[in-house]
Design a protein around this motif. Structure first.
Motif, PDB file in Angstrom:
ATOM      1  N   LEU A 231       0.851  -1.191   0.000  1.00  0.00           N
ATOM      2  CA  LEU A 231       0.000   0.000   0.000  1.00  0.00           C
ATOM      3  C   LEU A 231       0.884   1.237   0.000  1.00  0.00           C
ATOM      4  O   LEU A 231       2.020   1.208   0.474  1.00  0.00           O
ATOM      5  N   ALA A 232       0.364   2.341  -0.526  1.00  0.00           N
ATOM      6  CA  ALA A 232       1.105   3.597  -0.481  1.00  0.00           C
ATOM      7  C   ALA A 232       0.148   4.770  -0.344  1.00  0.00           C
ATOM      8  O   ALA A 232      -0.952   4.751  -0.901  1.00  0.00           O
ATOM      9  N   ARG A 233       0.577   5.770   0.413  1.00  0.00           N
ATOM     10  CA  ARG A 233      -0.121   7.057   0.463  1.00  0.00           C
ATOM     11  C   ARG A 233       0.711   8.035  -0.354  1.00  0.00           C
ATOM     12  O   ARG A 233       1.934   8.105  -0.210  1.00  0.00           O
TER      13      ARG A 233
ATOM     14  N   THR B 140       1.171  -4.311 -10.489  1.00  0.00           N
ATOM     15  CA  THR B 140       0.104  -3.460 -11.001  1.00  0.00           C
ATOM     16  C   THR B 140      -0.336  -2.563  -9.856  1.00  0.00           C
ATOM     17  O   THR B 140      -0.300  -2.946  -8.689  1.00  0.00           O
ATOM     18  N   GLU B 141      -0.756  -1.348 -10.182  1.00  0.00           N
ATOM     19  CA  GLU B 141      -1.164  -0.378  -9.157  1.00  0.00           C
ATOM     20  C   GLU B 141      -2.614   0.040  -9.382  1.00  0.00           C
ATOM     21  O   GLU B 141      -3.014   0.309 -10.515  1.00  0.00           O
ATOM     22  N   ILE B 142      -3.381   0.100  -8.312  1.00  0.00           N
ATOM     23  CA  ILE B 142      -4.731   0.649  -8.371  1.00  0.00           C
ATOM     24  C   ILE B 142      -4.794   1.828  -7.399  1.00  0.00           C
ATOM     25  O   ILE B 142      -4.418   1.697  -6.234  1.00  0.00           O
ATOM     26  N   LEU B 143      -5.200   2.986  -7.904  1.00  0.00           N
ATOM     27  CA  LEU B 143      -5.142   4.232  -7.145  1.00  0.00           C
ATOM     28  C   LEU B 143      -6.536   4.796  -6.936  1.00  0.00           C
ATOM     29  O   LEU B 143      -7.351   4.812  -7.864  1.00  0.00           O
ATOM     30  N   VAL B 144      -6.808   5.262  -5.723  1.00  0.00           N
ATOM     31  CA  VAL B 144      -8.067   5.951  -5.425  1.00  0.00           C
ATOM     32  C   VAL B 144      -7.733   7.331  -4.867  1.00  0.00           C
ATOM     33  O   VAL B 144      -6.861   7.472  -4.001  1.00  0.00           O
TER      34      VAL B 144
ATOM     35  N   PHE C 223      -2.997   1.269 -13.096  1.00  0.00           N
ATOM     36  CA  PHE C 223      -1.776   1.366 -13.885  1.00  0.00           C
ATOM     37  C   PHE C 223      -1.216  -0.050 -14.057  1.00  0.00           C
ATOM     38  O   PHE C 223      -0.763  -0.665 -13.077  1.00  0.00           O
ATOM     39  N   PRO C 224      -1.235  -0.593 -15.268  1.00  0.00           N
ATOM     40  CA  PRO C 224      -0.768  -1.971 -15.493  1.00  0.00           C
ATOM     41  C   PRO C 224       0.708  -2.161 -15.127  1.00  0.00           C
ATOM     42  O   PRO C 224       1.510  -1.231 -15.245  1.00  0.00           O
TER      43      PRO C 224
ATOM     44  N   ILE D 191      -4.497   7.065  -2.333  1.00  0.00           N
ATOM     45  CA  ILE D 191      -4.024   5.801  -1.778  1.00  0.00           C
ATOM     46  C   ILE D 191      -3.884   4.807  -2.930  1.00  0.00           C
ATOM     47  O   ILE D 191      -4.778   4.691  -3.774  1.00  0.00           O
ATOM     48  N   SER D 192      -2.751   4.101  -2.954  1.00  0.00           N
ATOM     49  CA  SER D 192      -2.516   3.099  -3.996  1.00  0.00           C
ATOM     50  C   SER D 192      -2.345   1.713  -3.393  1.00  0.00           C
ATOM     51  O   SER D 192      -1.673   1.555  -2.370  1.00  0.00           O
ATOM     52  N   GLY D 193      -2.953   0.732  -4.045  1.00  0.00           N
ATOM     53  CA  GLY D 193      -2.708  -0.656  -3.714  1.00  0.00           C
ATOM     54  C   GLY D 193      -1.840  -1.255  -4.802  1.00  0.00           C
ATOM     55  O   GLY D 193      -2.029  -0.968  -5.987  1.00  0.00           O
TER      56      GLY D 193
END
Length: 224
Positions: A97-99, A118-122, A153-154, A172-174
């Motif tokens: 996880l990242a902030r 892969t990254e998913i961002l909210v 983001f692939p 926040i990114s997973g």
């Protein structure tokens, strides 16, 4: 007849090879808390595993993601990464996880890649212009995101996030790896140690050598 025997033998060999390389897509234990001390540990996924009977809640928790990151740098952003080094219990679980904090208009998480995720961002606050570049022929895919919007983001593709709002922005990114890694393009190309031969970069970017020399002398910010 010999040809038939050869063909059968070849097929059997191919099948046995595929079976030998098969693997389980997920861990074969509940968890593998990472430890640095090899004593009484088992080496797995780049870390030693603690005896599961000694695991505690602290191995699976992290505090402080509510605290804004310092964006007073040249790119105006800060990434607080919570990976296996911050939460030992993430070892073998394939997630982190990242902030990401952005300064008002102009805060940028520069073009970069994650070689293992892969990254998913909210977006939690603010307005971000985000995008990624596909592999050749390098098509750019972008979108403006507001609070509550999500973007993917692939794995391995160059991507970025840019604050186009007049206020701070937070996302926040997973990431699909316990240790996704990051390659910031400008830092890697012009700030490597030792530097890449300027002749290589001059020809690659089709610019004057003085431009390359100038870029290699810059202080490239690490916003992590």
């Amino acid at each position: 007849m010999k040809g038939v025997h050869f063909l059968v033998a070849f097929v059997l060999l191919a099948l046995s090879s595929s079976f030998a390389s098969a693997f389980d897509p997920s861990p074969l234990q509940d968890f593998c808390v990472a430890i640095n001390d090899p004593k009484d540990g088992v080496f797995m996924n780049g870390k030693f595993c603690r005896d599961p009977m000694l695991a505690t809640a602290n191995d699976f928790s992290f505090s402080g993601l509510n605290i804004p990151g310092n964006t007073s740098n040249k790119v105006g952003s800060n990434v607080t990464l919570v990976n296996v080094d911050k939460i030992p219990g993430l070892n073998t679980l394939g997630i982190s996880l990242a902030r990401i904090d952005f300064a008002p208009y102009g805060g940028l998480n520069p073009p970069h890649t994650h070689p293992r995720a892969t990254e998913i961002l909210v977006v939690l606050e603010g307005t971000l212009y985000v995008g990624f570049v596909t592999s050749n022929p390098n098509r750019l895919i972008t979108k403006v995101l507001n609070a509550g919007d999500v973007f993917v983001f692939p794995i391995g593709l160059i991507h970025f996030q840019f604050n186009i709002g007049q206020t701070n922005a937070v996302a926040i990114s997973g990431l699909s790896s316990q240790n996704p890694g990051v390659i910031t393009i400008a830092n890697a190309v012009f700030g490597s140690n030792p530097p890449i031969n300027p002749d290589v970069l001059t020809k690659a970017f089709q610019v004057d050598k003085n431009v390359v020399n100038y870029l290699q002398k810059q202080f490239w910010v690490n916003n992590h």
